[in-house]
Design an enzyme around this catalytic site. Sequence first.
Site, PDB file in Angstrom:
ATOM      1  N   LYS A  64       0.889  -1.262  -0.526  1.00 23.87           N
ATOM      2  CA  LYS A  64       0.101  -0.087  -0.176  1.00 23.87           C
ATOM      3  C   LYS A  64       0.982   1.191  -0.317  1.00 23.87           C
ATOM      4  O   LYS A  64       0.215   1.829  -0.740  1.00 23.87           O
ATOM      5  CB  LYS A  64      -1.125  -0.213   1.356  1.00 23.87           C
ATOM      6  N   GLN A 119      -4.287  -1.030  10.089  1.00 26.24           N
ATOM      7  CA  GLN A 119      -4.600  -2.192   9.042  1.00 26.24           C
ATOM      8  C   GLN A 119      -4.843  -3.173   9.968  1.00 26.24           C
ATOM      9  O   GLN A 119      -4.619  -3.468  11.469  1.00 26.24           O
ATOM     10  CB  GLN A 119      -2.983  -2.864   8.938  1.00 26.24           C
ATOM     11  N   ASP A 156     -10.996   3.387   4.729  1.00 25.74           N
ATOM     12  CA  ASP A 156     -11.212   2.045   4.760  1.00 25.74           C
ATOM     13  C   ASP A 156     -12.976   2.369   4.654  1.00 25.74           C
ATOM     14  O   ASP A 156     -13.476   1.227   4.528  1.00 25.74           O
ATOM     15  CB  ASP A 156     -10.344   1.564   5.853  1.00 25.74           C
TER      16      ASP A 156
END
Length: 279
Positions: free
Chosen positions: A50, A94, A117
Site C-alpha cells: 500500500k 491495518q 478504509d
Amino acid sequence: MPATLLDGKALAASIRAEARNALAAISVRPGLAVVLVGDDPASRVYVRNKVRACEETGIYSELHALPADTGEHDVRERVQALNRDPRIHGILVQLPLPAAFDAARVLAAVSPRKDVDGLHAENLGALVAGRAKLIPCTPAGILRLLDHAAIPIAGRHAVVIGRSTIVGKPAALLLLQRDATVTICHSKTQDLGAQARRADILVVAAGRPKLVGADMVKPGACVIDVGTHRLPDGSLVGDVDFAAAREVAGWITPVPGGVGPMTVAMLILNTIAAAGAPR
Ligand code: NAP
C-alpha cells in the site's frame, strides 16, 4: 470455453497511472498514514504494498509501525494525532489488530473525513443510505472490475459468500444499490452449493481455501474470488478452485492478480478523494 479473466492487476495499473497524471497536474499532495500494530507477516506485506503504491502515485505516505505490546489507548492517541495532522488526509489502521484490542473502538477514533478504509460507523451508515463518499476498498474494487468488463448487474442475482464488515456486507450493499437481487451467505447457511449455483455474480469472501468448486458455479456466471491464502510452498490461492471453476464460469478473477490489486487502487482513489483533489 474457459472463462474470461478479470485482470485486476492491469486495471489497477491503469487506475494508478491516471491518478499519477491527475496529481502531477495539481498542487495538492494527498497524504496517507498507515498504522500497523504488531508483526503479523501478512499484514507487513499488505502495508508495504500500500505504501509503495501510494509513493509511486505521488501520494505522501507515512508508516506508523507500532510494537505488538503497544496499548490500545496509545494507538488511539496516535490516530487522534494523525486526525490533527494537516499533511495527512487518509488514515488506514491495518487489520487485524491484536486480539486484546477493541477494533471497533480504534476505528471509531479515525476522523470520518480521513477514513479511507470506509469502516467508521458514519461512513458505513452513509453506505447503507446510498450516499457514501468513502467506500471500503475491496468491495469498491469489485464493482470497478465488474463495470470495466461491462458485466450486467441490474436485475441479476448476486450471491455474496461472507458477511464481514470489510468485504461481504459492503459488497452486498453496493450490488443492491446497483439493482442486483442479493443473497448473503455465511457459515450457518444451509446448502451453500444450491445458493451459489443461483448466482449470476458470485462473490466469494469466506477465507476458506478452495471452498467453491466448479459444481457450485452456474454456467456463464461471473466469479469474484476475494480470498487470499498463502500455501506452504509460498504460492497464493483463493476461496475458489480456480482451475475447475474457470471451465464453467463466464468470467473469473485470478488469485493473485484479481481483487487484491484493485483494493490498493481504491485506497489510492479514496486518499485522493479525502484530500479533496480531483480524481
Ligand atoms: P472474515 O471476517 O473472516 O469473514 C469471513 C466470512 O465468511 C464470515 O461471514 C463467515 O461466516 C463466512 N464463512 C466462513 N466459512 C464459511 C463457509 N464454510 N461457508 C459459508 N460462509 C463461510 O473474512 P474477511 O475479512 O471478509 O476476508 C475473507 C477473505 O478475503 C480472506 O481470505 C481474506 O484474506 C481475504 N481478503 C482479501 C482482500 C483483498 O484485497 N484481496 C481484502 C480483504 C480480505 P460467519 O459470519 O457466519 O462466521
